[in-house]
Motif scaffolding. Structure first.
Motif, PDB file in Angstrom:
ATOM      1  N   GLY A 229     114.637 123.716 -23.749  1.00 41.70           N
ATOM      2  CA  GLY A 229     116.041 123.939 -23.432  1.00 41.70           C
ATOM      3  C   GLY A 229     116.539 122.878 -22.473  1.00 41.70           C
ATOM      4  O   GLY A 229     115.776 122.008 -22.057  1.00 41.70           O
ATOM      5  N   PRO A 230     117.827 122.935 -22.094  1.00 40.39           N
ATOM      6  CA  PRO A 230     118.414 121.932 -21.189  1.00 40.39           C
ATOM      7  C   PRO A 230     117.660 121.821 -19.863  1.00 40.39           C
ATOM      8  O   PRO A 230     117.580 120.738 -19.279  1.00 40.39           O
ATOM      9  CB  PRO A 230     119.827 122.457 -20.969  1.00 40.39           C
ATOM     10  CG  PRO A 230     120.112 123.318 -22.146  1.00 40.39           C
ATOM     11  CD  PRO A 230     118.810 123.916 -22.546  1.00 40.39           C
ATOM     12  N   ASP A 231     117.078 122.926 -19.395  1.00 41.70           N
ATOM     13  CA  ASP A 231     116.371 122.901 -18.106  1.00 41.70           C
ATOM     14  C   ASP A 231     115.075 122.107 -18.165  1.00 41.70           C
ATOM     15  O   ASP A 231     114.538 121.703 -17.138  1.00 41.70           O
ATOM     16  CB  ASP A 231     116.083 124.339 -17.640  1.00 41.70           C
ATOM     17  CG  ASP A 231     115.402 125.141 -18.747  1.00 41.70           C
ATOM     18  OD1 ASP A 231     115.921 125.123 -19.888  1.00 41.70           O
ATOM     19  OD2 ASP A 231     114.363 125.762 -18.482  1.00 41.70           O
ATOM     20  N   LYS A 232     114.552 121.868 -19.395  1.00 44.91           N
ATOM     21  CA  LYS A 232     113.303 121.111 -19.518  1.00 44.91           C
ATOM     22  C   LYS A 232     113.558 119.598 -19.530  1.00 44.91           C
ATOM     23  O   LYS A 232     112.626 118.812 -19.470  1.00 44.91           O
ATOM     24  CB  LYS A 232     112.572 121.491 -20.822  1.00 44.91           C
ATOM     25  CG  LYS A 232     112.029 122.923 -20.850  1.00 44.91           C
ATOM     26  CD  LYS A 232     110.648 123.017 -20.244  1.00 44.91           C
ATOM     27  CE  LYS A 232     110.145 124.444 -20.153  1.00 44.91           C
ATOM     28  NZ  LYS A 232     109.767 125.021 -21.440  1.00 44.91           N
ATOM     29  N   LEU A 233     114.820 119.205 -19.693  1.00 44.06           N
ATOM     30  CA  LEU A 233     115.159 117.777 -19.741  1.00 44.06           C
ATOM     31  C   LEU A 233     115.891 117.381 -18.455  1.00 44.06           C
ATOM     32  O   LEU A 233     116.453 118.226 -17.759  1.00 44.06           O
ATOM     33  CB  LEU A 233     116.042 117.488 -20.959  1.00 44.06           C
ATOM     34  CG  LEU A 233     115.463 117.884 -22.321  1.00 44.06           C
ATOM     35  CD1 LEU A 233     116.476 117.597 -23.416  1.00 44.06           C
ATOM     36  CD2 LEU A 233     114.162 117.141 -22.589  1.00 44.06           C
ATOM     37  N   ASN A 234     115.881 116.082 -18.166  1.00 40.73           N
ATOM     38  CA  ASN A 234     116.552 115.595 -16.952  1.00 40.73           C
ATOM     39  C   ASN A 234     118.057 115.487 -17.175  1.00 40.73           C
ATOM     40  O   ASN A 234     118.638 114.402 -17.094  1.00 40.73           O
ATOM     41  CB  ASN A 234     115.992 114.233 -16.543  1.00 40.73           C
ATOM     42  CG  ASN A 234     114.521 114.286 -16.257  1.00 40.73           C
ATOM     43  OD1 ASN A 234     114.019 115.284 -15.733  1.00 40.73           O
ATOM     44  ND2 ASN A 234     113.810 113.219 -16.593  1.00 40.73           N
ATOM     45  N   ILE A 235     118.693 116.630 -17.472  1.00 43.67           N
ATOM     46  CA  ILE A 235     120.132 116.613 -17.752  1.00 43.67           C
ATOM     47  C   ILE A 235     120.926 116.865 -16.476  1.00 43.67           C
ATOM     48  O   ILE A 235     121.926 116.191 -16.204  1.00 43.67           O
ATOM     49  CB  ILE A 235     120.478 117.648 -18.848  1.00 43.67           C
ATOM     50  CG1 ILE A 235     119.856 117.209 -20.182  1.00 43.67           C
ATOM     51  CG2 ILE A 235     121.995 117.790 -18.984  1.00 43.67           C
ATOM     52  CD1 ILE A 235     120.089 118.150 -21.339  1.00 43.67           C
ATOM     53  N   ALA A 236     120.472 117.821 -15.656  1.00 44.70           N
ATOM     54  CA  ALA A 236     121.207 118.134 -14.413  1.00 44.70           C
ATOM     55  C   ALA A 236     121.327 116.898 -13.530  1.00 44.70           C
ATOM     56  O   ALA A 236     122.389 116.618 -12.968  1.00 44.70           O
ATOM     57  CB  ALA A 236     120.500 119.268 -13.674  1.00 44.70           C
ATOM     58  N   SER A 237     120.215 116.134 -13.429  1.00 39.90           N
ATOM     59  CA  SER A 237     120.259 114.948 -12.571  1.00 39.90           C
ATOM     60  C   SER A 237     121.189 113.886 -13.142  1.00 39.90           C
ATOM     61  O   SER A 237     121.824 113.127 -12.405  1.00 39.90           O
ATOM     62  CB  SER A 237     118.859 114.378 -12.375  1.00 39.90           C
ATOM     63  OG  SER A 237     118.286 114.074 -13.631  1.00 39.90           O
ATOM     64  N   LEU A 238     121.299 113.845 -14.479  1.00 41.36           N
ATOM     65  CA  LEU A 238     122.222 112.891 -15.105  1.00 41.36           C
ATOM     66  C   LEU A 238     123.667 113.246 -14.759  1.00 41.36           C
ATOM     67  O   LEU A 238     124.468 112.373 -14.401  1.00 41.36           O
ATOM     68  CB  LEU A 238     122.037 112.905 -16.628  1.00 41.36           C
ATOM     69  CG  LEU A 238     123.054 112.075 -17.414  1.00 41.36           C
ATOM     70  CD1 LEU A 238     122.921 110.593 -17.076  1.00 41.36           C
ATOM     71  CD2 LEU A 238     122.906 112.296 -18.909  1.00 41.36           C
ATOM     72  N   VAL A 239     123.993 114.548 -14.830  1.00 42.26           N
ATOM     73  CA  VAL A 239     125.353 114.982 -14.493  1.00 42.26           C
ATOM     74  C   VAL A 239     125.655 114.631 -13.038  1.00 42.26           C
ATOM     75  O   VAL A 239     126.748 114.147 -12.710  1.00 42.26           O
ATOM     76  CB  VAL A 239     125.508 116.505 -14.749  1.00 42.26           C
ATOM     77  CG1 VAL A 239     126.874 116.990 -14.306  1.00 42.26           C
ATOM     78  CG2 VAL A 239     125.278 116.806 -16.229  1.00 42.26           C
ATOM     79  N   GLY A 240     124.644 114.800 -12.180  1.00 43.72           N
ATOM     80  CA  GLY A 240     124.807 114.412 -10.774  1.00 43.72           C
ATOM     81  C   GLY A 240     125.114 112.926 -10.620  1.00 43.72           C
ATOM     82  O   GLY A 240     126.048 112.536  -9.907  1.00 43.72           O
ATOM     83  N   ARG A 241     124.329 112.101 -11.334  1.00 47.33           N
ATOM     84  CA  ARG A 241     124.534 110.651 -11.235  1.00 47.33           C
ATOM     85  C   ARG A 241     125.907 110.260 -11.787  1.00 47.33           C
ATOM     86  O   ARG A 241     126.532 109.315 -11.308  1.00 47.33           O
ATOM     87  CB  ARG A 241     123.462 109.900 -12.032  1.00 47.33           C
ATOM     88  CG  ARG A 241     122.077 109.984 -11.429  1.00 47.33           C
ATOM     89  CD  ARG A 241     121.080 109.229 -12.303  1.00 47.33           C
ATOM     90  NE  ARG A 241     121.166 107.780 -12.128  1.00 47.33           N
ATOM     91  CZ  ARG A 241     120.502 106.899 -12.870  1.00 47.33           C
ATOM     92  NH1 ARG A 241     119.745 107.318 -13.874  1.00 47.33           N
ATOM     93  NH2 ARG A 241     120.615 105.604 -12.645  1.00 47.33           N
ATOM     94  N   ALA A 242     126.343 110.958 -12.834  1.00 45.86           N
ATOM     95  CA  ALA A 242     127.623 110.620 -13.476  1.00 45.86           C
ATOM     96  C   ALA A 242     128.802 110.856 -12.538  1.00 45.86           C
ATOM     97  O   ALA A 242     129.878 110.270 -12.715  1.00 45.86           O
ATOM     98  CB  ALA A 242     127.794 111.451 -14.748  1.00 45.86           C
TER      99      ALA A 242
END
Lengths: 201, 201
Positions: free
Chosen positions: A121-134
């Motif tokens: 799921g989304p929690d297993k990928l580095n998606i949250a940190s990407l949104v932070g960087r964006a």
């Protein structure tokens, strides 16, 4: 195997090597024999290289790249375009883009693609940190350079939705006929994509 | 590669792995990535297994087998037939015979076959030690289980000549149609050998 053919140390090595992609039990056995035969040219250097890798190589806390420095040499390079983050599935994709030398920007390694059936799921990928960087004011564009597979593209859509609130342009790689590609050998999907995205000469 | 895509530690690992039979530069890169991604399940155990192999595995001084004990567990096993020595080219051949469980005897690993063009003369193979073992009063038969290739067979002839002075029977594996083999797919040499060695039903 009914009979013991080699010590447990050799068997363990064969089994571990066989877990690498591209090596089966048979080729792994061949590889182990070749290592044991070329002890000083292969076995010892390989063991040392693995120990070095364990000691030195770590995931970059910013982008997820693998490097011996933290943050990685790409994140730390001030000459690179800070306004563009290229999002890839795996470190291997980052290497491919760097080898091709197509872009000198930042990267973000997801660590795979969304795959609900495999429990990714989304929690297993580095998606949250990407949104932070964006959300950083430096960042103007996020290029989703994910694989042109069903999983890659649905992951791209998901991320694109997450980035709506951030003030960035979200882009993807162009799809079409690969360079050197022969139409006769291309699949219908590629042909349809190339037709839809046709451009004036 | 014009640009640095990974640290020298990763590149070294890729290059070393690529020297293994069955792995090219591309699959080696994939294997290294997979190892780095599965650090605790693959990278660390593999490194430990290699260190174990370096520390423990050595060539048996008697027969040339690879084992953690010296002499190897096959040479040290008193239940095995001491009157027959099965001569093979490589340790992998020994393993294959043991896996098949065809014989419970002694072995002798030559370490390759004669290949004058590659500079492999009789002194590069464990032939002298075989002649020494053949002189033991316990030994009655030497089975030359070498590959059915030109090199294997010429090596067998050479060894057979060396063993004339020793009081032993020298034998070789039977040649013919392999089990499950279809005549239509067999080469002329195999068919000719099978015809010449035909047996009464």
């Amino acid at each position: 195997m009914s009979r013991k053919t080699a010590g447990p140390e050799i068997e363990r090595l064969v089994q571990l090597l066989a877990r690498l992609p591209g090596l089966g039990p048979r080729s792994s056995r061949k590889a182990v024999l070749s290592m044991l035969k070329r002890r000083n040219e292969l076995l010892v250097p390989l063991s040392e290289a693995l120990q070095q890798a364990i000691a030195k190589i770590a995931e970059c806390p910013v982008c997820g790249n693998l490097d011996t420095v933290s943050p990685c040499s790409i994140c730390a390079d001030p000459r690179r375009d800070q306004s563009l983050i290229v999002v890839v599935e795996e470190v291997g994709d980052l290497w491919a883009l760097e080898r091709a030398g197509v872009v000198s920007a930042q990267y973000h390694v997801l660590g795979g693609h969304l795959s609900p059936l495999d429990g990714v799921g989304p929690d297993k990928l580095n998606i949250a940190s990407l949104v932070g960087r964006a959300r950083s004011p430096d960042v103007k564009e996020i290029l989703l350079a994910l694989n042109a597979t069903v999983e890659g593209q649905s992951t791209a859509h998901f991320i694109s939705d997450q980035l709506v609130s951030a003030d960035v342009t979200v882009s993807r790689l162009a799809q079409g006929v690969p360079i050197g590609g022969e139409l006769d050998y291309l699949d219908d999907g590629t042909l349809a994509a190339a037709f839809k995205a046709r451009r004036k000469l």
